[in-house]
Design a protein around this motif. Structure first.
Motif: not given
Ligand code: HAM
Length: 449
Positions: A210-229
């Motif tokens: 998803c768009e949010d995770n694509q952005r997180r993958a760039e800026t702060n990949p750790l945050r991808v792990l929190d994703s509920k998508e």
């Protein structure tokens, strides 16, 4: 319609905020009293920090790239009011750990040499999408343990003690079915190496996310792990795990926390995806969750916390390793209310969960008895009884109905009673009715039903 003819609109509480009213506020107060009592037993003292701080505190402490700082803060430019003042950007606190550490640095608490054990109870503000268990003004009950390294602040014993205290608190509150999820996110060096690995692993797959995770993958990949998508879960589960990137000292620290929990008999599950949504965490991170159907809708985190060994330095202070947590008080109350109402669980809640009735309702018969009723109420209240006074204009039936709702006894004060120095008392639980002498009244009303 002209503006003059328009009815004034009804003003309502702002979306995401709410009024807490009696009798519910009694439950809030009792929960807070139990928390204060438990924290006292573990040697914590209360800290009260301001509801707003300079924006930079959260940008530096919580992290620019977190959801909280990048999109959820209530921030405004505070204009200068005098030449001596400067305009500055201020923010309603979205959480309290950064404020507590700011205060620790400002008041040089580290120079006291011992471990600082601080607790707080108060509102926090985040502009999130409101839903059950998620508000824009919400309350946290939190604790922070920090100090110079020489105070033992880095020891795994501190982590285990905080977790054991939480287990005790939730049990004493009567919360059922809670689960402790535990992880270690390592030192900031471990995290750097993990971030590189995550970035590499995300590179070939991020376009499918998803768009949010694509952005997180760039800026702060750790945050991808929190994703509920939901659609991204398969990819996330296959990503490298932080546990494989911990250095020896982080690994030993985590093992010692777990061993101490085992020794105390506090059960936990290790959840390798638990990285938490704030950037200051190092090593131990945790959440306590409740089972689905406990009243929180899609939110199941009752509380969260972890270690933040580098936060003081990030805020320009001395080295002051620390660990803490914050309970979402709104969520805790929802869970207690839901579990109290649930018939499927047999263990009774502590007695304080139940709304208490007043000791007496005084019913004056006729307005001539109003003054005497108030005087009697004063006497009974001074003796420590809880009392409500009716009104002489009420018919007897209305007085009985009001009394039955509010109190354990109705005390009827008519012409006869006033003249003879007595009162007619009916006890609702037993249905018993008696004429009681004024000197014996206090003792009579104190008797348990
Ligand atoms: P947090 O996970 O952001 O951590 O929040 C802690 C708890 O506050 C959550 O588990 C949840 O119960 C509650 N909470 C958060 N946002 C909301 C909301 N919008 N509405 C209702 N409840 C909410 C912290 O805030 C860290 N300062 C905790 C900590 C203390 N870490 C170390 N020390």
């Amino acid at each position: 319609m002209t503006t003059q003819q328009k009815q004034p609109g009804i003003l309502k509480a702002v979306r995401g905020t709410r009024d807490l009213l009696p009798p519910e506020t009694a439950l809030w107060n009792r929960v807070e009293a139990v928390a204060r009592e438990v924290f006292g037993r573990y040697g914590f003292g209360e800290i009260r920090t301001p509801l707003f701080e300079v924006t930079e505190l959260f940008a530096r402490g919580v992290g620019e790239e977190t959801d909280i700082v990048s999109k959820e803060m209530y921030t405004w430019e505070d204009r200068a009011r005098a030449q001596s003042e400067k305009a500055q950007s201020l923010t309603l606190r979205p959480e309290n750990t950064a404020g507590v550490v700011r205060s620790y640095i400002e008041h040089k608490l580290g120079e006291r040499g011992d471990l600082q054990k601080l607790f707080y109870i108060g509102p926090q503000f985040r502009r999130e999408r409101p839903q059950r268990g998620r508000y824009r003004q919400f309350w946290q009950i939190g604790c922070e343990v920090l100090g110079p390294q020489s105070s033992g602040s880095e020891s795994p014993v501190r982590d285990a003690e905080v977790l054991e205290m939480l287990a005790t608190l939730l049990d004493e509150l009567g919360v059922r079915g809670w689960r402790l999820e535990l992880n270690s996110v390592g030192s900031s060096d471990d995290r750097k190496r993990y971030n590189v690995a995550l970035r590499e692993a995300l590179e070939p797959v991020k376009a499918q996310m998803c768009e949010d995770n694509q952005r997180r993958a760039e800026t702060n990949p750790l945050r991808v792990l929190d994703s509920k998508e939901a659609a991204d879960q398969e990819i996330i589960n296959a990503l490298p795990k932080i546990a494989d990137f911990l250095d020896d000292s982080s690994r030993e620290h985590f093992a010692a926390v777990r061993a101490a929990l085992d020794a105390c008999g506090v059960a936990y599950t290790v959840n390798p995806r638990l990285v938490r949504g704030l950037d200051y965490y190092t090593r131990t991170t945790f959440e306590f969750t409740v089972p689905d159907g406990s009243g929180l809708g899609t939110q199941n985190a009752l509380l969260g916390g972890g270690r933040y060994d580098g936060l003081s330095e990030m805020l320009g202070g001395p080295k002051a390793p620390g660990i803490g947590f914050a309970i979402g008080e709104d969520r805790l109350i929802l869970v207690l209310q839901e579990q109290e109402g649930s018939k499927s669980v047999d263990a009774p809640h502590p007695e304080w969960m139940w709304a208490k009735k007043l000791d007496a309702y005084i019913a004056p018969m006729g307005v001539e008895r109003n003054a005497a009723a108030l005087a009697l109420a004063r006497e009974l209240r001074q003796a420590g009884l809880s009392v409500e006074v009716g009104d002489g204009t009420f018919r007897l039936k209305k007085s009985f109905e009001a009394a039955d709702k509010a109190a354990r006894h109705i005390v009827i004060l008519g012409e006869d009673e006033v003249a003879s120095g007595t009162a007619t008392v009916k006890t609702f639980a037993s249905g018993e009715q008696a004429k009681v002498e004024r000197e014996k009244l206090i003792e009579y009303l104190r008797k348990p039903d």
